[in-house]
Design an enzyme around this catalytic site. Structure first.
Site, PDB file in Angstrom:
ATOM      1  N   GLU A 128       0.825  -1.210   0.000  1.00  0.00           N
ATOM      2  CA  GLU A 128       0.000   0.000   0.000  1.00  0.00           C
ATOM      3  C   GLU A 128       0.860   1.261   0.000  1.00  0.00           C
ATOM      4  O   GLU A 128       0.543   2.233  -0.686  1.00  0.00           O
ATOM      5  CB  GLU A 128      -0.950  -0.003   1.202  1.00  0.00           C
ATOM      6  CG  GLU A 128      -2.026  -1.078   1.151  1.00  0.00           C
ATOM      7  CD  GLU A 128      -2.903  -0.971  -0.089  1.00  0.00           C
ATOM      8  OE1 GLU A 128      -3.223   0.162  -0.496  1.00  0.00           O
ATOM      9  OE2 GLU A 128      -3.250  -2.010  -0.665  1.00  0.00           O
ATOM     10  N   ASP A 197       3.784  -4.338  -5.869  1.00  0.00           N
ATOM     11  CA  ASP A 197       4.364  -5.585  -5.355  1.00  0.00           C
ATOM     12  C   ASP A 197       5.890  -5.497  -5.371  1.00  0.00           C
ATOM     13  O   ASP A 197       6.560  -5.815  -4.390  1.00  0.00           O
ATOM     14  CB  ASP A 197       3.948  -6.789  -6.222  1.00  0.00           C
ATOM     15  CG  ASP A 197       2.511  -7.224  -5.966  1.00  0.00           C
ATOM     16  OD1 ASP A 197       1.911  -6.750  -4.981  1.00  0.00           O
ATOM     17  OD2 ASP A 197       1.992  -8.038  -6.758  1.00  0.00           O
TER      18      ASP A 197
END
Ligand SMILES: [Zn+2]
Length: 477
Positions: A128, A197
């Site tokens: 995030e 990611d």
């Protein structure tokens, strides 16, 4: 979650008004030409205030402190430039976490229920944070503007849906009207997800975690929700596919082994969250006791059992369970706070107070300890001392509505009526109710009367709040 609908609709309409797109600076190459970092910051604070008025939150100081500390630690090794973060802990057992523009980090209680280790928890947050550091939000806006659809409505609705963690039909319908926008957003999302990611894994490794935690978390989530007709919101916005798992697994395997996988603190905090979502303290106690029967050396289960017993009023049993834990780790703040809670609940206020004072000499800036000190002073009917202690707490947490709420209550008890109205004004501003905030300052001014320096200070603050309100209205409409 139907109460969300009016606000969402209003906002969606405000944002969809044609004037909005025209007022924006012309399209440039850099994403910052569309939404500047300063605008992001202001928008972020405005959304946070609005969110706070819409969703119920977890206000356990220990949980708040853990989330803030762990995220700031990740941020140290992240690519985030603007490190002014604000947090919201949402009272929902559904798996979700999100990062909104302007440095708003949201965590659902459900993240703790699903992430079995600190590494897994951190991998979701590192992902995030990468969305924030790569400014995916600003890029998304640019893409939508190119399509000439109402710009921020879909994004904003998406963030609020994520925050609420609810599959509410009303919200889905609003999001549906922005179908085109969302479709375009998805194209960007896939790239954004891969990038988040990749950068998240780097961050995990630099922060000392084992980056293999990320594919582990994804794999478990996929197994767990594979046959679920209604997967949690996080998996809807972050589809976990075989290829995504393989990608992150490959990247993580390149890191040297030896990174941290878990921590005792995470497990203790997780036990607190698990207890919150048990139907009754008795059921919680039963589950922790079963774990303890399986392994009598399981200190986390013993701690969970003790706090479940405190909640359920079994004070003697709780005391017996806390004894060996405190003998083993006499300075562990979490165990000590459980003992303070027990003593305070069973009316041993002097013992509780001296334990807190002793710990504060060791950890003078610890938020949960300072908060519990205030609670104890109030319980002993010492509002003036509590007020003083709160002033110190305010210096370290000036934007925490929970603290301002307590300040208002305490000033009321100690007879500081002008201060009470001022504190209420700050509280209302932080939860997005500017009308009430400004009104509270009217009350304060009336009370201040001929005290010119004070009333002009209140006046200045009132003008600031009016300006903030205007700014938000301008930005959104
Ligand atoms: Zn993501």
């Amino acid at each position: 979650m139907t109460f969300l609908r009016p606000t969402l609709l209003t906002l969606a309409c405000l944002l969809a008004s044609p004037g909005f797109a025209d007022d924006l600076p012309s399209l440039g190459d850099a994403s910052s030409a569309i939404v500047s970092p300063q605008q992001e910051h202001q928008l972020g604070r405005a959304w946070l205030a609005m969110l706070r008025s819409q969703v119920s939150q977890l206000n356990d100081p220990q949980l708040k402190n853990y989330v803030e500390t762990s995220v700031y630690k990740l941020v140290e090794t992240s690519q985030l430039n603007d490190r002014r973060l604000e947090f919201i802990l949402i009272d929902s057992p559904q798996l979700n976490a999100f990062a909104a523009p302007g440095g708003i980090v949201g965590v659902n209680g459900g993240l703790f229920l699903n992430a079995q280790t600190e590494g897994e928890y951190a991998s979701v947050l590192a992902h995030e944070l990468a969305h924030l550091s790569q400014r995916h939000f600003a890029r998304g806006v640019e893409a939508q503007q190119r399509m000439q659809v109402p710009m921020m409505a879909a994004l904003l609705a998406g963030i609020i849906v994520a925050a609420a963690g609810a599959g509410d039909a009303g919200i889905a319908a609003i999001a549906g009207t922005q179908a085109a926008a969302i479709q375009e957003q998805r194209r960007f999302s896939r790239q954004n997800e891969q990038e988040a990611d990749r950068i998240g894994i780097l961050n995990l490794e630099k922060a000392g975690y084992d980056p293999r935690s990320m594919p582990s978390m994804f794999e478990r989530l996929m197994r767990q929700y594979r046959f679920d007709a209604k997967p949690p919101e996080f998996l809807l916005t972050h589809p976990v596919t075989e290829s995504r798992i393989a990608d992150t697994r490959n990247r993580a395997e390149q890191a040297p082994s030896g990174g941290r996988e878990d921590s005792m603190t995470y497990q203790l905090i997780r036990a607190r969250v698990q207890l919150i979502y048990e139907e009754t303290p008795g059921l919680g106690a039963k589950r922790f006791r079963a774990q303890l029967d399986e392994n009598p050396k399981n200190d986390v289960a013993r701690y969970g059992l003790a706090i479940a017993q405190i909640k359920g009023g079994q004070f003697d049993d709780a005391r017996e369970n806390l004894k060996p834990l405190l003998a083993k780790a006499p300075n562990e703040i979490i165990y000590n706070l459980a003992q303070v809670d027990l003593d305070s609940t069973s009316n041993r206020l002097t013992e509780a107070q001296s334990r807190v004072d002793r710990l504060l000499t060791q950890y003078p800036r610890n938020y949960p300890l300072n908060q519990v000190r205030v609670d104890l002073l109030l319980k002993q009917n010492r509002p003036a001392d509590a007020e003083k202690a709160l002033e110190a707490l305010l210096k370290s947490r000036p934007d925490d509505p929970d603290v301002w709420y307590m300040v208002a209550e305490t000033r009321g008890l100690s007879g500081n009526i002008i201060g009470l109205h001022q504190a209420r004004a700050e509280y209302f501003a932080l939860v997005g109710d500017y009308r009430q905030a400004i009104q509270q300052l009217d009350f304060a001014k009336r009370k201040a009367g001929s005290n010119f320096p004070l009333s002009s200070r209140i006046d200045a603050r009132q003008r600031e709040l009016m300006e903030q309100e205007r700014l938000i209205k301008d930005m959104m409409g």
